[in-house]
Enzyme design. Structure first.
Site, mmCIF file in Angstrom:
data_model
loop_
_atom_site.group_PDB
_atom_site.id
_atom_site.type_symbol
_atom_site.label_atom_id
_atom_site.label_comp_id
_atom_site.label_asym_id
_atom_site.label_seq_id
_atom_site.Cartn_x
_atom_site.Cartn_y
_atom_site.Cartn_z
ATOM 1 N N ASP A 136 -14.883 12.991 -1.943
ATOM 2 C CA ASP A 136 -14.383 11.673 -1.533
ATOM 3 C C ASP A 136 -15.158 11.172 -0.313
ATOM 4 O O ASP A 136 -16.276 11.625 -0.021
ATOM 5 C CB ASP A 136 -12.866 11.772 -1.287
ATOM 6 C CG ASP A 136 -12.136 10.463 -1.548
ATOM 7 O OD1 ASP A 136 -12.216 9.574 -0.683
ATOM 8 O OD2 ASP A 136 -11.518 10.310 -2.621
ATOM 9 N N ASP A 137 -14.584 10.266 0.408
ATOM 10 C CA ASP A 137 -15.184 9.586 1.565
ATOM 11 C C ASP A 137 -15.770 10.581 2.576
ATOM 12 O O ASP A 137 -15.253 11.672 2.747
ATOM 13 C CB ASP A 137 -14.052 8.777 2.235
ATOM 14 C CG ASP A 137 -14.576 7.658 3.109
ATOM 15 O OD1 ASP A 137 -15.781 7.629 3.381
ATOM 16 O OD2 ASP A 137 -13.756 6.809 3.499
ATOM 17 N N ASP A 152 -2.092 5.682 -3.123
ATOM 18 C CA ASP A 152 -2.464 6.696 -2.139
ATOM 19 C C ASP A 152 -1.275 7.572 -1.785
ATOM 20 O O ASP A 152 -1.419 8.544 -1.048
ATOM 21 C CB ASP A 152 -2.979 6.028 -0.858
ATOM 22 C CG ASP A 152 -4.470 5.742 -0.950
ATOM 23 O OD1 ASP A 152 -5.088 6.178 -1.936
ATOM 24 O OD2 ASP A 152 -5.001 5.079 -0.050
ATOM 25 N N CYS A 196 -10.169 2.279 -8.049
ATOM 26 C CA CYS A 196 -9.281 2.584 -6.927
ATOM 27 C C CYS A 196 -9.422 1.446 -5.935
ATOM 28 O O CYS A 196 -10.517 0.929 -5.726
ATOM 29 C CB CYS A 196 -9.716 3.900 -6.284
ATOM 30 S SG CYS A 196 -8.895 4.276 -4.729
ATOM 31 N N LYS A 217 -15.774 7.495 -8.159
ATOM 32 C CA LYS A 217 -14.487 6.907 -7.776
ATOM 33 C C LYS A 217 -14.859 5.652 -7.002
ATOM 34 O O LYS A 217 -15.371 5.734 -5.880
ATOM 35 C CB LYS A 217 -13.699 7.883 -6.905
ATOM 36 C CG LYS A 217 -12.433 7.278 -6.320
ATOM 37 C CD LYS A 217 -11.673 8.302 -5.501
ATOM 38 C CE LYS A 217 -10.502 7.673 -4.768
ATOM 39 N NZ LYS A 217 -9.762 8.660 -3.963
ATOM 40 N N TRP A 218 -14.605 4.485 -7.587
ATOM 41 C CA TRP A 218 -15.023 3.196 -7.001
ATOM 42 C C TRP A 218 -13.830 2.632 -6.231
ATOM 43 O O TRP A 218 -12.854 2.197 -6.824
ATOM 44 C CB TRP A 218 -15.468 2.249 -8.109
ATOM 45 C CG TRP A 218 -16.038 0.954 -7.633
ATOM 46 C CD1 TRP A 218 -15.423 0.030 -6.841
ATOM 47 C CD2 TRP A 218 -17.332 0.413 -7.931
ATOM 48 N NE1 TRP A 218 -16.251 -1.038 -6.609
ATOM 49 C CE2 TRP A 218 -17.434 -0.832 -7.277
ATOM 50 C CE3 TRP A 218 -18.419 0.857 -8.684
ATOM 51 C CZ2 TRP A 218 -18.575 -1.637 -7.377
ATOM 52 C CZ3 TRP A 218 -19.549 0.055 -8.777
ATOM 53 C CH2 TRP A 218 -19.611 -1.180 -8.120
ATOM 54 N N ASP A 219 -13.961 2.653 -4.909
ATOM 55 C CA ASP A 219 -12.848 2.276 -4.040
ATOM 56 C C ASP A 219 -13.081 0.881 -3.458
ATOM 57 O O ASP A 219 -14.212 0.354 -3.481
ATOM 58 C CB ASP A 219 -12.752 3.314 -2.916
ATOM 59 C CG ASP A 219 -11.375 3.414 -2.287
ATOM 60 O OD1 ASP A 219 -10.520 2.555 -2.562
ATOM 61 O OD2 ASP A 219 -11.168 4.362 -1.500
ATOM 62 N N MET A 220 -12.047 0.260 -2.921
ATOM 63 C CA MET A 220 -12.138 -1.072 -2.306
ATOM 64 C C MET A 220 -10.942 -1.177 -1.375
ATOM 65 O O MET A 220 -9.822 -1.281 -1.837
ATOM 66 C CB MET A 220 -12.044 -2.102 -3.434
ATOM 67 C CG MET A 220 -12.484 -3.519 -3.127
ATOM 68 S SD MET A 220 -11.399 -4.388 -1.993
ATOM 69 C CE MET A 220 -12.073 -6.004 -2.069
ATOM 70 N N ASN A 221 -11.215 -1.101 -0.064
ATOM 71 C CA ASN A 221 -10.113 -0.814 0.850
ATOM 72 C C ASN A 221 -9.607 -1.931 1.741
ATOM 73 O O ASN A 221 -9.044 -1.662 2.792
ATOM 74 C CB ASN A 221 -10.488 0.391 1.711
ATOM 75 C CG ASN A 221 -10.169 1.677 0.982
ATOM 76 O OD1 ASN A 221 -9.033 1.912 0.605
ATOM 77 N ND2 ASN A 221 -11.178 2.487 0.741
ATOM 78 N N TRP A 279 0.847 -1.190 0.000
ATOM 79 C CA TRP A 279 0.000 0.000 0.000
ATOM 80 C C TRP A 279 0.886 1.245 0.000
ATOM 81 O O TRP A 279 1.854 1.330 0.753
ATOM 82 C CB TRP A 279 -0.918 -0.009 1.236
ATOM 83 C CG TRP A 279 -1.684 1.278 1.352
ATOM 84 C CD1 TRP A 279 -2.768 1.655 0.629
ATOM 85 C CD2 TRP A 279 -1.370 2.369 2.230
ATOM 86 N NE1 TRP A 279 -3.148 2.921 0.991
ATOM 87 C CE2 TRP A 279 -2.312 3.383 1.974
ATOM 88 C CE3 TRP A 279 -0.382 2.598 3.194
ATOM 89 C CZ2 TRP A 279 -2.304 4.603 2.656
ATOM 90 C CZ3 TRP A 279 -0.376 3.808 3.871
ATOM 91 C CH2 TRP A 279 -1.341 4.785 3.606
HETATM 92 C C1 DGJ Z 1 -8.491 5.028 -0.227
HETATM 93 C C2 DGJ Z 1 -8.314 5.853 -1.465
HETATM 94 O O1 DGJ Z 1 -7.231 5.413 -2.216
HETATM 95 C C3 DGJ Z 1 -8.163 7.307 -1.056
HETATM 96 O O2 DGJ Z 1 -7.885 8.102 -2.166
HETATM 97 C C4 DGJ Z 1 -9.432 7.733 -0.371
HETATM 98 O O3 DGJ Z 1 -10.489 7.660 -1.284
HETATM 99 C C5 DGJ Z 1 -9.697 6.852 0.824
HETATM 100 N N1 DGJ Z 1 -9.681 5.462 0.471
HETATM 101 C C6 DGJ Z 1 -11.024 7.192 1.441
HETATM 102 O O4 DGJ Z 1 -11.363 6.336 2.463
#
Ligand code: DGJ
Length: 719
Positions: free
Chosen positions: A345-346, A526, A504, A455-459, A180
């Protein structure tokens, strides 16, 4: 011209791309075996090539692990199998029986070959697909398995394809590793004897490796030499195995899934593997990258001709602290800067105040957006920008109404801990009800709020990847999850043709040819520290083009690394892709706002070259000296060069940068100074651009061809 031909006399199929050939035939055992992959060959010559495993084998060798189009588990084979199955009676070996072949033209300029096989005894149909296009040397391959019987078959490994290299004295592999915020670290190292596995067991493409590789004989450079490369179009776990055999050969196999995953194939069911695309070039690593970029533009992206807008993203500016008032203020500043797409964003929904709660509850937070998102979207549109929104549809915080209502919707095993990462759990997108739920709220959200961009995120990575409610769920979910994810995105795009999407996953955790075929750009990392970013972008650009590489200019000291580099350097680094701004504009000084607006305007003058042009890496990030990238329009009338330098050392020679790919007879005018340069000098002898003194200095050069203009002896335009 590309084409696929079959010679009935020799039994050879020959795939011809613009500059390369690929050939195979069925051997005496009925197995499809490889003959050639490299420079162009006439069909008559291919028939004389000998498959790698021909000749006598001792009782200990078996067939060579290299040299089959899809090595199976079966017979005297001891290498890494591309296909492993277990039939209902427990039999594991597969025996090839060639049935037929079909050559078709699914679209103008595209030719496809399907080689059809069955097992000699068991009801499993295997079709190997090959596709070539008129405008690229990339060959696409995939495999289709069909259970034609009445009992289930367990597919223990189903790779998309195996690729064999011609014999060379040595082999080297190029690939990326990372983590990451440190994605895309390029490695170039000898291929060890034995097996080398590149893989993701995380359910996503991953930050840690990316499903592509390049192989060469240890002698390729950036500009010349033979390179064989391949990239997998899959956004879940994956697996590439490179084999360097005792008999001196190298081959690799790859596909979806990782060790230990299996796929039940019920009676009548069919499984189509993801595409595995590959490319041979004799134009070095740079040539390979350029071919991949052109392929992604021509055959992967949904809207390759569009120019991506300059966007602003709120994440580093306001974090979770988003509300209507502060976002309107930021939007006003962003519009003045020249931003064209404003992305919240979030933090805009449910009980989301930090990362501990709210994921899953996708309604605007009432106290922050009392009248919903409407007034903000309207204001952003009134300011002349498009509106974008962050979503993370595959996730849930345990502290959410969604989880309280549907604890069974997450990946889990009954008696195992549900491991939380970033305080969240993974929704089981393999379940149709979960996918339907996500599609329903997303399509409504987009429609109700006139959203232009997601912006489709997956964390987080998968853990406890179980699906107790479904028979064989733990095996099925790895594939179904990704297919349902693709399905939701595809349906959204169909519902909203104007909608654009950024992939993302905590940065670059899900960038691959599969997701790029249904999104418009990617967030590579990030880590927005411009200094680190040069290396990350270098790795990203090995396969993926600047047209999809989003890059933000953020504030200093950088919130991750604490490093401060000048704004000019930050802009120049972000101009190497799709420029965006992610700083807290409310705190920028007037001077910074003015400089920012100038840089944005400058980017707009050259972005057609960056986003749609051809890229040459003039000097990689090898030391503290300059790193430089050149972009040229397809007609070579305009050239744009970016140069970044970390820390010059007094007395060290300043390397001349030799530009690439220009007509030596042409002359180019520097758009900033008016000076005219002969292309023969630029390419043959190079230029040494002036860089401001000090660390983290950078510059750019925009050259425009001036052949038609009169130029006096001083090199200045006479008109
Ligand atoms: C991870 C993304 O890569 C960031 O740019 C941001 O959108 C955060 N998540 C928000 O929780």
């Amino acid at each position: 011209m590309s084409a696929i031909s079959f010679d009935p006399t020799s039994g050879v199929w020959l795939l011809s791309t613009v500059r390369t050939s690929y050939a195979m035939r069925i051997d005496h055992t009925g197995a499809p075996c490889h003959l050639a992959w490299g420079p162009r060959l006439p069909l008559a010559a291919v028939g004389r090539l000998v498959p790698p495993h021909a000749g006598d084998v001792s009782s200990f060798e078996g067939r060579s692990p290299a040299g089959e189009e899809l090595p199976v588990d079966g017979g005297a084979r001891y290498g890494a199998p591309s296909l492993r199955v277990r039939f209902a009676d427990g039999t594991r070996a597969f025996e090839w029986a060639h049935l037929d072949h079909r050559i078709s033209e699914p679209a103008p300029g595209t030719t496809e070959l399907a080689l059809e096989f069955g097992d000699r005894h068991y009801p499993l149909a295997v079709t190997l697909h090959y596709r070539v296009h008129d405008d690229t040397d990339v060959i696409e391959r995939w495999t289709v398995l069909r259970n034609t019987g009445r009992e289930p078959i367990a597919v223990l490994r189903a790779d998309s394809a195996a690729w064999t290299l011609p014999p060379r004295d040595d082999y080297r592999i190029s690939h990326v590793t990372g983590q990451w915020s440190a994605e895309g670290l390029l490695h170039r190292e000898p291929v060890p004897h034995g097996e080398t596995v590149l893989t993701s067991r995380r359910g996503i493409t991953s930050h840690h490796a990316n499903p592509w590789l390049m192989l060469d004989a240890g002698d390729a450079t950036e500009d010349r030499g033979e390179v064989w490369s391949a990239a997998l179009a899959w956004s879940g776990g994956w697996h590439l195995t490179v084999q360097r055999t005792s008999d001196g050969r190298t081959a690799f196999t790859g596909g979806a899934g990782h060790d230990g995953t299996a796929l039940p194939l019920g009676p009548g069911e069919e499984y189509t593997t993801p595409r595995f695309a590959a490319l041979y070039t004799d134009r070095g690593f740079g040539g390979a990258s350029r071919s991949w970029h052109a392929y992604v533009l021509a055959h992967v992206l949904p809207h390759p001709d569009e120019t991506r807008p300059v966007l602003f993203n709120s994440w580093e500016a306001t974090g979770f602290d988003v509300d209507e008032t502060s976002q309107k203020e930021l939007a006003a500043q962003a519009a003045k800067l020249g931003v064209e797409l404003y992305v919240v964003d979030d933090g805009w929904f449910g009980g989301r105040r930090d990362d501990t709660a709210g994921l899953g509850d996708w309604a605007p937070a009432a106290e922050r957006f009392p009248q919903g998102l409407g007034p903000l979207v309207e204001e952003v549109h009134r300011l002349g920008m498009r509106f974008g929104l962050w979503v993370e549809p595959e996730m849930v915080n345990p502290d959410s109404d969604l989880y309280r209502a549907h604890p069974e919707w997450v990946l889990h095993f009954p008696h195992r801990t549900r491991t939380e990462l970033r305080n969240q759990l993974v929704l089981n997108f393999a379940r149709d009800d979960v996918a339907e739920w996500a599609y329903t709220w997303l399509t409504r959200l987009v429609a109700d709020n006139a959203i232009d961009f997601l912006k489709w995120d997956m964390n987080r990575a998968f853990s406890e990847a179980g699906w107790p409610a479904q028979e064989d769920g733990q095996d099925l979910l790895w594939t179904r999850y990704v297919l349902n994810l693709y399905g939701v995105i595809d349906r959204l795009r169909a519902d909203h043709p104007g909608l654009r999407i950024e992939t993302c996953s905590g940065g670059g955790g899900r960038v691959d040819l599969g997701i790029l075929s249904r999104t418009d750009q990617a967030w590579p990392s990030d880590n927005t520290d411009a200094a680190d970013r040069v290396t990350i972008q270098h790795g990203f650009g090995q396969i993926y083009p600047a047209r999809v590489m989003a890059a933000w200019v953020t504030d200093v000291p950088n919130q991750l690394t604490g490093r401060s580099v000048p704004m000019r350097y930050r802009f120049h680094v972000a101009m190497a892709g799709v420029l965006a701004v992610g700083g807290d504009l409310a705190h920028w000084t007037q001077e910074e706002l003015t400089q920012g607006a100038e840089m944005v305007a400058r980017y707009k003058e050259v972005r057609h070259i960056v986003q749609h042009g051809t890229q040459h890496r003039l000097r990689g990030p090898v030391d503290d000296g300059p790193t430089a990238v050149q972009y040229s329009t397809q007609d070579r009338r305009e050239v744009f060069v970016l140069v970044w330098q970390r820390a010059p050392r007094h007395g060290m020679p300043r390397p001349a940068l030799r530009l690439a790919g220009l007509d030596p007879a042409a002359r180019y005018r520097d758009a900033a100074t008016g000076a005219v340069h002969h292309a023969s000098v630029l390419t043959g002898y190079g230029i040494t651009p002036e860089l401001p003194a000090g660390d983290w200095s950078s510059t750019s050069l925009h050259l425009i061809r001036v052949d038609d203009e009169a130029v006096d002896d001083s090199g200045r335009s006479a008109s």
